[in-house]
Design a protein around this motif. Structure first.
Motif, PDB file in Angstrom:
ATOM      1  N   ARG A  19      -2.542  -8.858  10.655  1.00 54.19           N
ATOM      2  CA  ARG A  19      -2.701  -8.239   9.153  1.00 54.19           C
ATOM      3  C   ARG A  19      -3.683  -8.959   8.308  1.00 54.19           C
ATOM      4  NH1 ARG A  19       2.653  -8.155  10.882  1.00 54.19           N
ATOM      5  NH2 ARG A  19       3.063 -10.033  10.014  1.00 54.19           N
ATOM      6  N   ARG A  20      -4.396  -8.092   7.505  1.00 58.03           N
ATOM      7  CA  ARG A  20      -5.239  -9.005   6.664  1.00 58.03           C
ATOM      8  C   ARG A  20      -4.592  -8.837   5.320  1.00 58.03           C
ATOM      9  NH1 ARG A  20      -9.485  -5.820   5.672  1.00 58.03           N
ATOM     10  NH2 ARG A  20     -10.581  -7.367   4.789  1.00 58.03           N
ATOM     11  N   LYS A  21      -3.785  -7.947   4.927  1.00 52.41           N
ATOM     12  CA  LYS A  21      -3.291  -7.716   3.669  1.00 52.41           C
ATOM     13  C   LYS A  21      -1.802  -8.682   3.626  1.00 52.41           C
ATOM     14  CE  LYS A  21      -4.923  -3.005   2.121  1.00 52.41           C
ATOM     15  NZ  LYS A  21      -4.763  -1.968   1.849  1.00 52.41           N
ATOM     16  N   ASP A  22      -1.484  -9.139   2.333  1.00 50.84           N
ATOM     17  CA  ASP A  22      -0.159  -9.824   2.142  1.00 50.84           C
ATOM     18  C   ASP A  22       0.849  -8.903   1.978  1.00 50.84           C
ATOM     19  OD1 ASP A  22       1.710 -11.718   1.864  1.00 50.84           O
ATOM     20  OD2 ASP A  22       0.815 -12.541  -0.267  1.00 50.84           O
ATOM     21  N   TRP A  23       1.302  -8.108   2.929  1.00 50.67           N
ATOM     22  CA  TRP A  23       2.305  -7.176   2.826  1.00 50.67           C
ATOM     23  C   TRP A  23       3.735  -7.757   2.235  1.00 50.67           C
ATOM     24  CZ3 TRP A  23       0.618  -2.725   2.373  1.00 50.67           C
ATOM     25  CH2 TRP A  23      -0.537  -2.093   2.862  1.00 50.67           C
ATOM     26  N   GLU A  24       3.975  -9.064   2.774  1.00 48.25           N
ATOM     27  CA  GLU A  24       5.217  -9.661   2.186  1.00 48.25           C
ATOM     28  C   GLU A  24       5.100  -9.788   0.658  1.00 48.25           C
ATOM     29  OE1 GLU A  24       7.389 -10.298   4.063  1.00 48.25           O
ATOM     30  OE2 GLU A  24       6.576  -9.611   5.963  1.00 48.25           O
ATOM     31  N   GLN A  25       4.056 -10.159   0.104  1.00 48.59           N
ATOM     32  CA  GLN A  25       3.914 -10.126  -1.361  1.00 48.59           C
ATOM     33  C   GLN A  25       4.108  -8.796  -2.117  1.00 48.59           C
ATOM     34  OE1 GLN A  25       4.198 -12.901  -3.164  1.00 48.59           O
ATOM     35  NE2 GLN A  25       4.167 -11.800  -5.180  1.00 48.59           N
ATOM     36  N   LEU A  26       3.623  -7.800  -1.428  1.00 46.02           N
ATOM     37  CA  LEU A  26       3.551  -6.446  -2.072  1.00 46.02           C
ATOM     38  C   LEU A  26       5.039  -5.784  -1.733  1.00 46.02           C
ATOM     39  CD1 LEU A  26       0.210  -5.027  -0.412  1.00 46.02           C
ATOM     40  CD2 LEU A  26       0.778  -5.379  -2.654  1.00 46.02           C
TER      41      LEU A  26
ATOM     42  N   LYS B  25       7.539  -7.329  -2.594  1.00 47.79           N
ATOM     43  CA  LYS B  25       8.275  -7.673  -3.857  1.00 47.79           C
ATOM     44  C   LYS B  25       8.009  -6.930  -5.099  1.00 47.79           C
ATOM     45  CE  LYS B  25       8.316 -12.454  -2.206  1.00 47.79           C
ATOM     46  NZ  LYS B  25       7.897 -13.796  -2.611  1.00 47.79           N
ATOM     47  N   GLU B  26       7.067  -5.873  -5.019  1.00 50.89           N
ATOM     48  CA  GLU B  26       6.785  -5.000  -6.219  1.00 50.89           C
ATOM     49  C   GLU B  26       7.544  -3.837  -6.111  1.00 50.89           C
ATOM     50  OE1 GLU B  26       4.480  -5.737  -8.441  1.00 50.89           O
ATOM     51  OE2 GLU B  26       4.058  -7.798  -7.329  1.00 50.89           O
ATOM     52  N   PRO B  27       7.771  -2.897  -7.143  1.00 55.90           N
ATOM     53  CA  PRO B  27       8.509  -1.600  -7.022  1.00 55.90           C
ATOM     54  C   PRO B  27       7.616  -0.698  -6.056  1.00 55.90           C
ATOM     55  CG  PRO B  27       8.068  -2.288  -9.362  1.00 55.90           C
ATOM     56  CD  PRO B  27       7.087  -3.430  -8.394  1.00 55.90           C
ATOM     57  N   VAL B  28       8.712  -0.029  -5.728  1.00 56.29           N
ATOM     58  CA  VAL B  28       8.159   1.214  -4.578  1.00 56.29           C
ATOM     59  C   VAL B  28       7.190   2.100  -5.071  1.00 56.29           C
ATOM     60  CG1 VAL B  28       9.098   2.926  -3.340  1.00 56.29           C
ATOM     61  CG2 VAL B  28      10.473   1.162  -3.532  1.00 56.29           C
TER      62      VAL B  28
ATOM     63  N   THR C 260       2.934   1.513   0.196  1.00 56.50           N
ATOM     64  CA  THR C 260       1.887   0.491  -0.146  1.00 56.50           C
ATOM     65  C   THR C 260       2.401  -0.464  -0.928  1.00 56.50           C
ATOM     66  OG1 THR C 260       1.488   1.854  -2.426  1.00 56.50           O
ATOM     67  CG2 THR C 260       0.138   2.406  -0.643  1.00 56.50           C
ATOM     68  N   GLN C 261       3.641  -0.541  -1.448  1.00 58.34           N
ATOM     69  CA  GLN C 261       4.380  -1.770  -1.902  1.00 58.34           C
ATOM     70  C   GLN C 261       5.888  -1.444  -1.856  1.00 58.34           C
ATOM     71  OE1 GLN C 261       2.235  -2.060  -5.668  1.00 58.34           O
ATOM     72  NE2 GLN C 261       3.984  -1.223  -6.892  1.00 58.34           N
TER      73      GLN C 261
ATOM     74  N   VAL D 171      12.741   0.817   5.104  1.00 53.66           N
ATOM     75  CA  VAL D 171      11.441   0.403   5.500  1.00 53.66           C
ATOM     76  C   VAL D 171      10.549  -0.208   4.371  1.00 53.66           C
ATOM     77  CG1 VAL D 171      11.007   2.689   6.915  1.00 53.66           C
ATOM     78  CG2 VAL D 171      10.465   2.686   4.247  1.00 53.66           C
ATOM     79  N   GLY D 172       9.752  -1.050   4.824  1.00 53.43           N
ATOM     80  CA  GLY D 172       8.985  -1.970   3.858  1.00 53.43           C
ATOM     81  C   GLY D 172       7.477  -1.558   3.709  1.00 53.43           C
ATOM     82  N   ALA D 173       6.831  -2.120   2.793  1.00 50.85           N
ATOM     83  CA  ALA D 173       5.265  -1.876   2.455  1.00 50.85           C
ATOM     84  C   ALA D 173       4.515  -2.105   3.593  1.00 50.85           C
ATOM     85  CB  ALA D 173       4.785  -2.690   1.417  1.00 50.85           C
ATOM     86  N   GLY D 174       3.453  -1.354   3.974  1.00 52.49           N
ATOM     87  CA  GLY D 174       2.719  -1.532   5.208  1.00 52.49           C
ATOM     88  C   GLY D 174       2.950  -0.551   6.159  1.00 52.49           C
TER      89      GLY D 174
END
Length: 695
Positions: A469-476, A478-481, A503-504, A541-544
């Motif tokens: 993965r190239r995106k930091d989905w773990e950080q995303l 933590k954002e609102p849905v 997406t987040q 489910v989570g972002a990504g």
């Protein structure tokens, strides 16, 4: 004349004999039918059939269960089962059973159950105290239903036994098990105090965490001496919250994208006539024409040692849940259309948060104009690219070398300025994977494969297994849905179902979300009833991840490009240029990609943003002159039909003129002084034309 007379006699004979033979045939059939019917009636009247009783085969597991979990009253072992110890505590201490029952239970051998199948303690004397409580069926060694009298403070060894037992029940129920707490093994509802029941449920939660499952309390029921709890334990796929690595496949209509995806996801080579692509194509007209018209989705599960888990083994073809449970990484491929007729579908698929792009080129056909356009788009989106040359079995060695050189030469030139790298060995795969997409963004690996002979497929699979993965989905997370809707359906018995990419944030069932914007830029409140991801039902489910949601109630018309938000931005946040919001007007840094492209003020362009598709008017260009091929400038747009929810820094694809393409990066969202989106003038173009005609 003799021949004619013979023929005439034959014809006369046939004419006479045919009715006689038909009559004999039908009469014989009728007699046989009567005989069969009479025989059946005779046997059914006078014969007596004894039912066949199938003996229950005692398995090794049931023997061990009887040894460890069934209690004989005349001899209580030192390391007794927790259920038995809890039973004695219930009867003799906690529930104030009369003293005459204590010696009877502990010392008398008459209380042993005489059933040949069970050797449990007999609770009939307790049942007589409450005749209104219905007794359950005795516990079965097989199946997904487990009875537990108590689960209080088990030792470490006992806890592991309970976890193993839970795994067995889940496997028997295909991931679902039911636990009856406060029920004895013979089905008697003994019941527990509230505190004991609460502690037992907490122990069950600990057991479920060990096997990656969740526990749901279904109901409470009255027992003889307290409450009985019925709980559902549901297995969660181990990789459910793993973000997917999205890889769209771009290429011409005859390049073999669907065939390649079918070979990768199913593990079977093609027969040269398109058999592998039948696993990927969704519509009948796609099968008949061989052209993909809709976005196809397939996943590739990869374990910790880089092995692909989709392929069949000695235990059969793995299911999606099994792939998720064993995978440490999931690649999600998007099979995009290659024909010009379905250009809208292809461009919409590119807005689905891709992390890499696979450009498929037929080696026997070479690079054409559409392949160049796909390369331009992938390069403009700033997504790492790798090229796959297919149909190598139809080319000679010299033709393959020429195709590789042509692709390498094209990538090294303007506007790409890439570093092509032909992959011929496993050493090349290791070298390319070390820097592809991370350290060296200009590196473009080139693979040469055949879906019929299997040439080069192992190198491609090894390369795919190391993509991360190239995106930091773990950080995303933590954002609102935030969910981008790219499809919607109406399912009988379920209601409205929307699909898209989360997406987040992390989304659970029964979450309240905001759906919009509608044509007036407004949102409505909806609730999430159920969640599916890759055809699997889940509760979180989570972002990504790509998900489908059943939502209710829905009062407005749903369209592609809408979003589901956990919270709406405030007026102060909308006034900040860095924040996302609903707008009519926006500015973007636009680069024209087509060689004959020309963008000027008052031009109309089709804007592809995420899953939305809408026309917009060019209001202003910063340099006050037309944009030509390769030029970049700040351009202001205004949507014509409805506002859209947009975010600073995200990319858009623009189509204008006669097929010209451009890429833009959103740089500014425009609002009025009160934080509301700027709306188009009340005097639209059509109204101005109408007024001019009237004048």
């Amino acid at each position: 004349q003799s021949h004619l007379s013979i023929r005439k006699s034959k014809m006369i004979l046939r004419t006479l004999l045919a009715p006689i033979l038909d009559t004999v045939f039908y009469f014989t059939s009728f007699c046989l039918a009567l005989l069969t019917l009479w025989k059946g009636l005779l046997f059914s009247t006078f014969s007596i059939r004894k039912p066949v009783q199938k003996k229950r085969k005692r398995t090794k597991r049931s023997s061990e269960r009887l040894q460890h979990q069934k209690l004989r009253i005349n001899l209580l072992p030192k390391e007794a089962d927790n259920d038995s110890e809890d039973l004695l505590e219930d009867v003799s201490i906690e529930h104030n059973v009369p003293t005459e029952c204590g010696p009877t239970l502990l010392n008398s051998e008459k209380t042993e159950t005489k059933s040949p199948r069970h050797n449990y303690v007999d609770y009939s004397h307790l049942k007589s105290k409450s005749n209104t409580i219905e007794k359950l069926e005795p516990e079965d060694d097989n199946g997904n239903v487990e009875y537990k009298l108590k689960l209080l403070d088990p030792t470490t060894h006992r806890f592991q036994q309970l976890v193993t037992q839970l795994k067995w029940r889940l496997s028997e129920g295909n991931g679902i098990a039911y636990y009856e707490i406060g029920v004895a093994d013979d089905g008697s509802k003994i019941g527990l105090a509230e505190s004991d029941l609460r502690d037992s449920i907490e122990t069950l939660h600990r057991m479920a965490n060990e096997v990656n499952a969740e526990v749901l309390l279904l109901r409470h029921r009255p027992g003889i001496h307290g409450l009985v709890g019925q709980l559902l334990v549901r297995k969660l796929p181990a990789g459910l919250l793993y973000p997917e690595v999205r890889i769209p496949l771009l290429g011409n209509e005859d390049s073999g994208k669907s065939t390649l995806l079918g070979v990768l996801s199913k593990g079977h080579l093609d027969n040269g006539r398109g058999a592998a692509r039948l696993h990927v194509l969704k519509h009948r007209h796609e099968v008949l024409s061989g052209r993909t018209s809709d976005i196809g989705r397939e996943i590739l599960g990869i374990d910790s040692i880089g092995e692909i888990l989709n392929y069949s083994s000695g235990y059969g073809v793995p299911s999606l849940s099994e792939i998720y449970e064993s995978s440490t990484k999931v690649l999600s491929f998007l099979d995009l259309a290659g024909h010009v007729k379905y250009n809208k579908t292809t461009l919409s698929g590119l807005g689905n948060s891709p992390e890499y792009t696979m450009v498929v080129v037929a080696a026997n056909l070479g690079v054409d104009g559409l392949n160049e356009e796909h390369l331009v788009l992938a390069n403009g989106l700033d997504v790492p690219i790798f090229v796959v040359l297919t149909k190598s079995d139809l080319c000679s060695k010299e033709e393959l070398m020429a195709a590789q050189k042509k692709v390498s030469h094209l990538l090294a030139e303007e506007p790409y300025k890439k570093k092509p790298f032909v992959i011929d060995s496993m050493d090349h795969v290791t070298t390319a994977s070390g820097s592809f997409g991370r350290n060296d963004r200009n590196l473009v690996p080139i693979f040469t494969i055949s879906n019929v002979t299997g040439l080069g497929l192992e190198l491609l699979k090894s390369f795919l297994s190391v993509l991360d993965r190239r995106k930091d989905w773990e950080q995303l997370r933590k954002e609102p849905v935030e969910l981008r809707i790219d499809g919607f359906y109406s399912v009988t018995g379920v209601g409205t179902v929307v699909s898209g990419t989360l997406t987040q944030g992390i989304l659970s069932t029964h979450t309240q979300l905001r759906l919009g914007p509608n044509e007036h830029g407004q949102f409505e409140s909806v609730s999430v009833k159920s969640i599916h991801t890759n055809r699997l039902e889940t509760t979180k489910v989570g972002a990504g991840q790509s998900v489908s949601l059943a939502i209710t109630p829905v009062n407005s018309t749903i369209r592609k490009g809408m979003v589901l938000l956990e919270s709406l931005p405030t007026v102060e946040e909308q006034n900040e240029e860095e924040h996302n919001s609903v707008v009519w007007d926006f500015e973007a840094e636009v680069t024209v990609l087509s060689k004959n492209g020309r963008m000027d003020i008052n031009y109309e362009a089709v804007v592809y943003y995420s899953a939305s598709l809408q026309s917009a008017t060019v209001l202003d260009i910063q340099r006050q002159r037309p944009l030509m091929y390769g030029e970049k400038d700040s351009v202001r747009f205004r949507y014509k039909t409805r506002p859209e929810f947009m975010k600073i820094g995200e990319k858009i694809i623009l189509c204008f003129g006669s097929g010209s393409k451009a890429i833009g990066v959103i740089s500014r969202l425009l609002h009025d002084c009160e934080g509301r989106p700027l709306s188009p003038s009340s005097c639209s173009r059509k109204r101005r034309e109408k007024n001019s005609i009237a004048a």
